[in-house]
Design a protein around this motif. Structure first.
Motif, PDB file in Angstrom:
ATOM      1  N   ARG A 156       3.284  50.826 -11.095  1.00 41.10           N
ATOM      2  CA  ARG A 156       4.117  51.746 -11.933  1.00 41.10           C
ATOM      3  C   ARG A 156       4.878  52.842 -11.070  1.00 41.10           C
ATOM      4  O   ARG A 156       5.126  54.059 -11.697  1.00 41.10           O
ATOM      5  CB  ARG A 156       3.598  52.590 -13.184  1.00 41.10           C
ATOM      6  N   ALA A 157       5.140  52.473  -9.741  1.00 44.06           N
ATOM      7  CA  ALA A 157       5.779  53.331  -8.832  1.00 44.06           C
ATOM      8  C   ALA A 157       7.178  53.715  -8.890  1.00 44.06           C
ATOM      9  O   ALA A 157       7.877  54.464  -8.342  1.00 44.06           O
ATOM     10  CB  ALA A 157       5.550  53.203  -7.356  1.00 44.06           C
ATOM     11  N   GLY A 158       8.021  52.531  -9.957  1.00 47.33           N
ATOM     12  CA  GLY A 158       9.320  52.614 -10.094  1.00 47.33           C
ATOM     13  C   GLY A 158       9.988  51.387  -9.252  1.00 47.33           C
ATOM     14  O   GLY A 158      11.255  51.226  -9.412  1.00 47.33           O
ATOM     15  N   TYR A 159       9.422  50.695  -8.319  1.00 50.11           N
ATOM     16  CA  TYR A 159       9.892  49.785  -7.678  1.00 50.11           C
ATOM     17  C   TYR A 159       9.391  48.675  -7.973  1.00 50.11           C
ATOM     18  O   TYR A 159       8.244  48.338  -8.526  1.00 50.11           O
ATOM     19  CB  TYR A 159       9.540  49.526  -6.212  1.00 50.11           C
ATOM     20  N   GLY A 160      10.004  47.434  -8.237  1.00 49.89           N
ATOM     21  CA  GLY A 160       9.578  45.930  -8.628  1.00 49.89           C
ATOM     22  C   GLY A 160      10.481  45.305  -9.382  1.00 49.89           C
ATOM     23  O   GLY A 160      11.677  45.768  -9.844  1.00 49.89           O
ATOM     24  N   PHE A 161      10.014  44.292 -10.151  1.00 48.37           N
ATOM     25  CA  PHE A 161      10.949  43.288 -10.969  1.00 48.37           C
ATOM     26  C   PHE A 161      10.741  43.684 -12.475  1.00 48.37           C
ATOM     27  O   PHE A 161       9.604  43.655 -13.081  1.00 48.37           O
ATOM     28  CB  PHE A 161      10.542  41.890 -10.613  1.00 48.37           C
ATOM     29  N   PRO A 162      11.878  44.028 -13.149  1.00 48.96           N
ATOM     30  CA  PRO A 162      11.606  43.927 -14.558  1.00 48.96           C
ATOM     31  C   PRO A 162      11.973  42.559 -15.241  1.00 48.96           C
ATOM     32  O   PRO A 162      12.094  41.620 -14.417  1.00 48.96           O
ATOM     33  CB  PRO A 162      12.860  44.905 -14.956  1.00 48.96           C
ATOM     34  N   ALA A 163      12.314  42.645 -16.552  1.00 46.62           N
ATOM     35  CA  ALA A 163      12.727  41.241 -17.072  1.00 46.62           C
ATOM     36  C   ALA A 163      14.151  41.002 -16.578  1.00 46.62           C
ATOM     37  O   ALA A 163      14.162  39.610 -16.502  1.00 46.62           O
ATOM     38  CB  ALA A 163      12.504  41.492 -18.647  1.00 46.62           C
ATOM     39  N   ASP A 164      14.869  41.737 -16.411  1.00 48.66           N
ATOM     40  CA  ASP A 164      16.481  41.452 -16.118  1.00 48.66           C
ATOM     41  C   ASP A 164      16.324  41.707 -14.482  1.00 48.66           C
ATOM     42  O   ASP A 164      16.549  42.820 -13.947  1.00 48.66           O
ATOM     43  CB  ASP A 164      17.136  42.356 -16.897  1.00 48.66           C
ATOM     44  N   PHE A 165      16.505  40.471 -13.807  1.00 46.82           N
ATOM     45  CA  PHE A 165      16.773  40.392 -12.366  1.00 46.82           C
ATOM     46  C   PHE A 165      18.268  40.822 -11.881  1.00 46.82           C
ATOM     47  O   PHE A 165      18.391  40.775 -10.795  1.00 46.82           O
ATOM     48  CB  PHE A 165      16.342  39.053 -11.805  1.00 46.82           C
ATOM     49  N   GLY A 168       5.482  56.276 -12.644  1.00 50.12           N
ATOM     50  CA  GLY A 168       4.568  56.284 -13.809  1.00 50.12           C
ATOM     51  C   GLY A 168       5.039  55.909 -15.208  1.00 50.12           C
ATOM     52  O   GLY A 168       4.253  55.419 -16.243  1.00 50.12           O
ATOM     53  N   GLU A 169       6.496  55.663 -15.161  1.00 48.54           N
ATOM     54  CA  GLU A 169       7.334  55.400 -16.437  1.00 48.54           C
ATOM     55  C   GLU A 169       7.130  53.803 -16.987  1.00 48.54           C
ATOM     56  O   GLU A 169       6.775  53.538 -18.054  1.00 48.54           O
ATOM     57  CB  GLU A 169       8.535  55.602 -16.474  1.00 48.54           C
ATOM     58  N   ALA A 170       7.241  52.774 -15.993  1.00 48.73           N
ATOM     59  CA  ALA A 170       7.266  51.573 -16.286  1.00 48.73           C
ATOM     60  C   ALA A 170       6.399  50.471 -15.437  1.00 48.73           C
ATOM     61  O   ALA A 170       6.273  50.967 -14.122  1.00 48.73           O
ATOM     62  CB  ALA A 170       8.789  51.283 -16.747  1.00 48.73           C
ATOM     63  N   TRP A 171       5.821  49.267 -16.164  1.00 53.29           N
ATOM     64  CA  TRP A 171       5.381  48.657 -15.120  1.00 53.29           C
ATOM     65  C   TRP A 171       6.186  47.466 -14.558  1.00 53.29           C
ATOM     66  O   TRP A 171       7.095  47.124 -15.391  1.00 53.29           O
ATOM     67  CB  TRP A 171       4.296  47.802 -15.985  1.00 53.29           C
ATOM     68  N   LEU A 172       6.442  47.344 -13.223  1.00 54.62           N
ATOM     69  CA  LEU A 172       7.140  46.597 -12.634  1.00 54.62           C
ATOM     70  C   LEU A 172       6.725  45.643 -11.732  1.00 54.62           C
ATOM     71  O   LEU A 172       5.524  46.284 -10.862  1.00 54.62           O
ATOM     72  CB  LEU A 172       8.291  47.240 -11.853  1.00 54.62           C
ATOM     73  N   TYR A 173       6.968  44.529 -11.491  1.00 53.06           N
ATOM     74  CA  TYR A 173       6.116  43.580 -10.823  1.00 53.06           C
ATOM     75  C   TYR A 173       6.500  43.446  -9.246  1.00 53.06           C
ATOM     76  O   TYR A 173       7.711  43.538  -8.797  1.00 53.06           O
ATOM     77  CB  TYR A 173       6.359  42.112 -11.173  1.00 53.06           C
ATOM     78  N   GLN A 206       4.570  49.821 -22.378  1.00 55.15           N
ATOM     79  CA  GLN A 206       4.799  49.438 -20.862  1.00 55.15           C
ATOM     80  C   GLN A 206       4.167  47.904 -20.935  1.00 55.15           C
ATOM     81  O   GLN A 206       4.966  46.949 -20.327  1.00 55.15           O
ATOM     82  CB  GLN A 206       3.690  50.100 -19.902  1.00 55.15           C
ATOM     83  N   MET A 207       3.224  47.474 -21.663  1.00 58.26           N
ATOM     84  CA  MET A 207       3.063  45.849 -21.744  1.00 58.26           C
ATOM     85  C   MET A 207       4.145  45.155 -22.493  1.00 58.26           C
ATOM     86  O   MET A 207       4.405  44.087 -22.107  1.00 58.26           O
ATOM     87  CB  MET A 207       1.665  45.506 -22.508  1.00 58.26           C
ATOM     88  N   PHE A 222       6.425  38.458 -17.652  1.00 56.94           N
ATOM     89  CA  PHE A 222       5.501  38.253 -16.785  1.00 56.94           C
ATOM     90  C   PHE A 222       4.057  38.234 -17.354  1.00 56.94           C
ATOM     91  O   PHE A 222       3.046  37.427 -16.845  1.00 56.94           O
ATOM     92  CB  PHE A 222       5.259  39.395 -15.502  1.00 56.94           C
ATOM     93  N   LEU A 223       3.488  39.353 -18.192  1.00 56.67           N
ATOM     94  CA  LEU A 223       2.316  39.468 -18.615  1.00 56.67           C
ATOM     95  C   LEU A 223       1.914  38.843 -19.825  1.00 56.67           C
ATOM     96  O   LEU A 223       0.824  38.738 -20.304  1.00 56.67           O
ATOM     97  CB  LEU A 223       2.087  40.959 -19.017  1.00 56.67           C
TER      98      LEU A 223
END
Length: 384
Positions: free
Chosen positions: A121-130, A172-177, A304-305, A311-312
C-alpha cells in the motif's frame, strides 16, 4: 474427488497444455509429491521431483520474511519512514486522480513507511486498470511485467527511475500489486549492507536447506532446469531456455519475481512458516511467531480488498501473499496464506491444518486469473 495428485496433473500434460509439472501436497506428516511429463517441450528430459523452476511471484513471501528479519534485529521498524534507506522516495508525489496525466501531481500527504511496502500500500503497483498513465510507466521504465532478469537495470538506476514516476494513490490508501516487493528487495540490501542474493543465501536459504533457490541456476544444475513457455496460436512457444536469462546473476535481483526454486526447497520455507518461524530439527528460529503472524494476517480493509478483486478474488493480503478471509471456494480456508506466480506456479499454507500445497509448472499465465489446473489442484489439496 480425484484419487491422487497424479490424476490431477496428468490430463493437462497429456492434453498438451503443459510440458510437465511437479505438485506437492503435505498434510501433517504425509507428503505427496508427483512429477509428470517433461522438463521441456521437446521431451528431452523427464520432469523429476527436484526439477528447478522460475517461481516468479512465489518470491514475494520470501522477500517479506527477509524484511521481517531486519525488523526483528532492529535495523528497521514497521512504522519507519523508508527515506533513510531509500532517499529516492523521500518526497513522493501522487497523481491528482488515478487517471490523471503523469505531470498532474500533488505532494504525498505523508511519507512511505516500511509497513506500506510490506502491505503493498505504498502507492506504487498495478490496479485493475493497466491503461492508467502512471501504471504505463511501471511497464515502460521499470519492466514491471513478466520476469526479464537480464533486461532490468541495476538497483540504484532502477530506484532513480522509480522516483520519477508518481504514486497512483496516497501512501496507505490502496492495495496495488507487485512493485513494492521489488522495492523491498532494494531496502533489504541497503539496510543489511549485503546484496539481496547474498542476504537471502546466508540468512534464509542456507539455514532452511534450500540449495536450489537463488536468482540464477549454476551451470552444473542446468540439466534440472525447466524450459519456460507461453501459449500461442500454434501451441507452446519458448520464452526462455535453460541456458537463457537465469543462467547468470542479474544486475537487478527482483524481489517481486526473480527466484528459481524446487518443490522441496519451497516446502522447507513453508514448514518454517507453519512452525511459526522455527527451523526443522530444533535448529533455532528465523522469525518470531509474532512476525509470522503479521505476515500471514490480512491487513486490508474491505474497500481495499474489493478494489483488488482482479488479483485477490475477494481475499485479503498479509505481507508477501494473500490471506483467505472469505470462503468463496472449497479451498478458501480462513487463514490460508500464499500466492501464485506468473510463470505458472502456486504455493499456499493453511496454518490451522498444517497443510502445504505447491504447484510448479513452466507455462506463463495468461493474466491474473488462476487457470483451471490451479483450481483443480487447490480443490484436491483441500480434500474437496
Amino acid at each position: 474427488m480425484s484419487s491422487s495428485l497424479r490424476d490431477i496433473l496428468e490430463p493437462y500434460v497429456d492434453g498438451g497444455a503443459l510440458p510437465g509439472a511437479v505438485g506437492l501436497v503435505a498434510r501433517g506428516g504425509r507428503v505427496e509429491v508427483e512429477a509428470v511429463g517433461s522438463a521441456d517441450r521437446e521431451g528431452t528430459a523427464p520432469m523429476v521431483a527436484d526439477s528447478i523452476f522460475r517461481i516468479a511471484s512465489l518470491t514475494k513471501p520470501v522477500i517479506a520474511a527477509a524484511v521481517m528479519m531486519l525488523v526483528e534485529e532492529g535495523l528497521l521498524a514497521l512504522d519507519d519512514e523508508v527515506a533513510p534507506w531509500l532517499p529516492e522516495l523521500a518526497s513522493p508525489v501522487v497523481v491528482r486522480t488515478p487517471a490523471s496525466p503523469v505531470d498532474d501531481v500533488l505532494p504525498a500527504v505523508r511519507p512511505i513507511t516500511v509497513f506500506d511496502l510490506l502491505s503493498s500500500r505504498a502507492g506504487y503497483g498495478f490496479p485493475a486498470d493497466f491503461s492508467l498513465p502512471a501504471v504505463g510507466l511501471l511497464f515502460s521504465e521499470l519492466l514491471q511485467g513478466p520476469p526479464q532478469p537480464q533486461h532490468v537495470v541495476a538497483p540504484d538506476v532502477w530506484m532513480k527511475k522509480l522516483s520519477e514516476i508518481p504514486l497512483l494513490y496516497q501512501p496507505g490508501e490502496a492495495w496495488l500489486y507487485n512493485t513494492t516487493s521489488d522495492i523491498q528487495g532494494v531496502l533489504i540490501a541497503r539496510a543489511s549492507g549485503q546484496s539481496l542474493p547474498a542476504f537471502l543465501a546466508e540468512r534464509i536459504f542456507e539455514p532452511l536447506g534450500m540449495p536450489d533457490t537463488g536468482f540464477s541456476v549454476p551451470a552444473a544444475d542446468l540439466g534440472r532446469f525447466t524450459g519456460y513457455y507461453r501459449t500461442g496460436d500454434g501451441g507452446l512457444e519458448l520464452v526462455d531456455a535453460r541456458e537463457g536469462q537465469w543462467s547468470s546473476v542479474p544486475a537487478f535481483p527482483s524481489g517481486a519475481g526473480g527466484l528459481v526454486s524446487t518443490a522441496a526447497d519451497w516446502h522447507a520455507f513453508a514448514r518454517m512458516l507453519l512452525a511459526e518461524g522455527a527451523v526443522d530439527g530444533g535448529r533455532g528460529r528465523l522469525l518470531s511467531a509474532e512476525s509470522v503472524r503479521l505476515m500471514t494476517t490480512n491487513c486490508l480493509t474491505p474497500v481495499q480488498m474489493a478494489a483488488g478483486e482482479l488479483f485477490l478474488e475477494g481475499q485479503g493480503w498479509g505481507f508477501g501473499g494473500s490471506v483467505d478471509v472469505t470462503p468463496r471456494d472449497p479451498w478458501n480456508v480462513p487463514g490460508r496464506y500464499g500466492w501464485i506466480g506468473g510463470t505458472g506456479t502456486a504455493a499456499h499454507i493453511v496454518p490451522a491444518t498444517g497443510t502445504v500445497s505447491l504447484l510448479l509448472t513452466q507455462v506463463q499465465l495468461g493474466g491474473p486469473t488462476p487457470p483451471d489446473l490451479m483450481r483443480a489442484f487447490w480443490r484436491y489439496a483441500a480434500g474437496a
